[in-house]
Enzyme design. Structure first.
Site, mmCIF file in Angstrom:
data_model
loop_
_atom_site.group_PDB
_atom_site.id
_atom_site.type_symbol
_atom_site.label_atom_id
_atom_site.label_comp_id
_atom_site.label_asym_id
_atom_site.label_seq_id
_atom_site.Cartn_x
_atom_site.Cartn_y
_atom_site.Cartn_z
ATOM 1 N N TYR A 1 0.847 -1.185 0.000
ATOM 2 C CA TYR A 1 0.000 0.000 0.000
ATOM 3 C C TYR A 1 0.890 1.244 0.000
ATOM 4 O O TYR A 1 1.605 1.515 0.970
ATOM 5 C CB TYR A 1 -0.920 0.029 1.230
ATOM 6 C CG TYR A 1 -1.972 -1.045 1.282
ATOM 7 C CD1 TYR A 1 -2.282 -1.839 0.191
ATOM 8 C CD2 TYR A 1 -2.686 -1.262 2.462
ATOM 9 C CE1 TYR A 1 -3.248 -2.821 0.252
ATOM 10 C CE2 TYR A 1 -3.665 -2.244 2.525
ATOM 11 C CZ TYR A 1 -3.937 -3.022 1.429
ATOM 12 O OH TYR A 1 -4.902 -4.001 1.500
ATOM 13 N N ALA A 2 0.807 1.987 -1.092
ATOM 14 C CA ALA A 2 1.606 3.213 -1.248
ATOM 15 C C ALA A 2 3.086 2.940 -1.037
ATOM 16 O O ALA A 2 3.802 3.743 -0.437
ATOM 17 C CB ALA A 2 1.124 4.306 -0.295
#
Length: 354
Positions: free
Chosen positions: A66-67
């Site tokens: 995530y990111a």
């Protein structure tokens, strides 16, 4: 349990108690890689974490992809000194770099991934370490012996799987049982009124093997949020304007489900998202449902999904509206349901053509 009071459930057959609702951080730091999911930064994240902890929601879900790891960093910073009050689950298996070994569940990648996640989360341990997907290239013995070492070392408390097929999960459980290694206590899965395939094989397996279900996308990525209505165009200013990659339900069936949700909203005084989440919480094997929220208002609304129950008749209406004919061999097995091949307790097969 009173309205809004947090309920706690066992995570599968383990001794760990988790809240019925958990908090997903795919919206942290533009965690999905798509701006429409949200871009919650530290100050906003700290406020959302405050609300969650104050209501007893102490289970937080993230992932190293995530990111590019920034979601883990934001979560760790937002928790700060309150780490002991929280349960943290993070995931590995996705690609985290350009190298040949920067992906999958090899011993090499698992050991590097766990150290990187611990550093980003600013913690000494991970409560639930999930395999984000199945790695068919790496032998399951290599994967599970490595995860078992992490459990024995204290860096990981429990392990779980996500997005596995039935044979993936059963093969992994069998390997753990054969060697006495830590076994997957839960399976994180896509499940909602608009996507009930989990019931065909993975739910009966979970009942048989004592594996808890942690549900992601209980609102079918906002398609059960109340923003889609019969006779109205999809909102042009959101990701609902186009069909999403996880959108498997045809438009007419989705609208049938929304029609029933609309009617139940009038009967119960609850919102459509609350009813859709409550339905998921009523299903066999479900230990926790992951909530995603970009704002305080979204989080507080979704927290209203607990502390009350739909009636059997209301549940039946939702079951009927969302039922689909399963693929083979599951439709054949449904015809043989009985004493020798029972359905999970509380779950009855529905004939979508009836």
């Amino acid at each position: 349990m009173s309205d809004g009071e947090m309920e706690y459930r066992r995570l599968g057959a383990s001794g760990l108690m988790v809240p019925a609702l958990s908090f997903g951080t795919a919206t942290f730091a533009n965690g999905s890689g798509a701006g429409s999911w949200g871009d919650v930064q530290v100050d906003e994240a700290r406020r959302l974490v405050d609300i969650a902890l104050d209501t007893g929601l102490n289970f937080f879900d993230t992932a190293d992809v995530y990111a590019d790891g920034r979601s883990e960093e934001v979560l760790g910073t937002a928790l700060g000194s309150r780490r002991d009050r929280a349960l943290i689950g993070t995931k590995l298996n996705g690609r985290t770099g350009g190298g040949a070994n920067d992906v999958g569940s090899s011993r090499f990648h698992v050991l590097r991934a766990v150290e990187a996640s611990l550093r980003r989360l600013d913690t000494d341990w991970i409560d639930v370490y999930w395999l984000h997907g199945f790695d068919a290239i790496t032998p399951v013995d290599e994967v599970l012996s490595t995860l078992d070492e992490l459990v024995r070392s204290g860096k990981v408390r429990y392990i779980g799987a996500s997005n596995f097929s039935g044979w993936h999960l059963m093969k992994s459980l069998a390997a753990s049982d054969r060697h006495g290694w830590a076994r997957h206590v839960a399976h994180q899965a896509f499940y909602s009124l608009a996507a009930r395939e989990y019931e065909w094989e993975l739910m009966p397996l979970a009942v048989d093997q004592g594996v808890g279900t942690v549900v992601w996308s209980p609102l079918a990525q906002s398609r059960l949020s109340g923003k889609i209505r019969r006779g109205a165009p999809r909102p042009a200013d959101s990701r609902l304007a186009v069909r999403g990659e996880t959108e498997k339900t045809d438009d007419e069936q989705l609208l049938r489900i929304v029609d029933v949700l609309d009617g139940l909203a009038e009967e119960t005084g609850r919102t459509i998202p609350q009813i859709a989440i409550n339905w998921v919480l009523s299903r066999p094997t479900v230990s926790s449902v992951i909530l995603g929220a970009r704002t305080e208002g979204q989080l507080r609304e979704n927290l209203g999904a607990i502390g009350w129950s739909l009636t059997p008749e209301q549940l039946h209406r939702l079951d009927r509206a969302s039922a689909v004919t399963p693929i083979y061999p599951y439709w054949h097995q449904l015809e043989q349901v009985g004493a020798r091949n029972p359905f999970p307790t509380g779950l009855q097969p529905e004939d979508p053509g009836a």
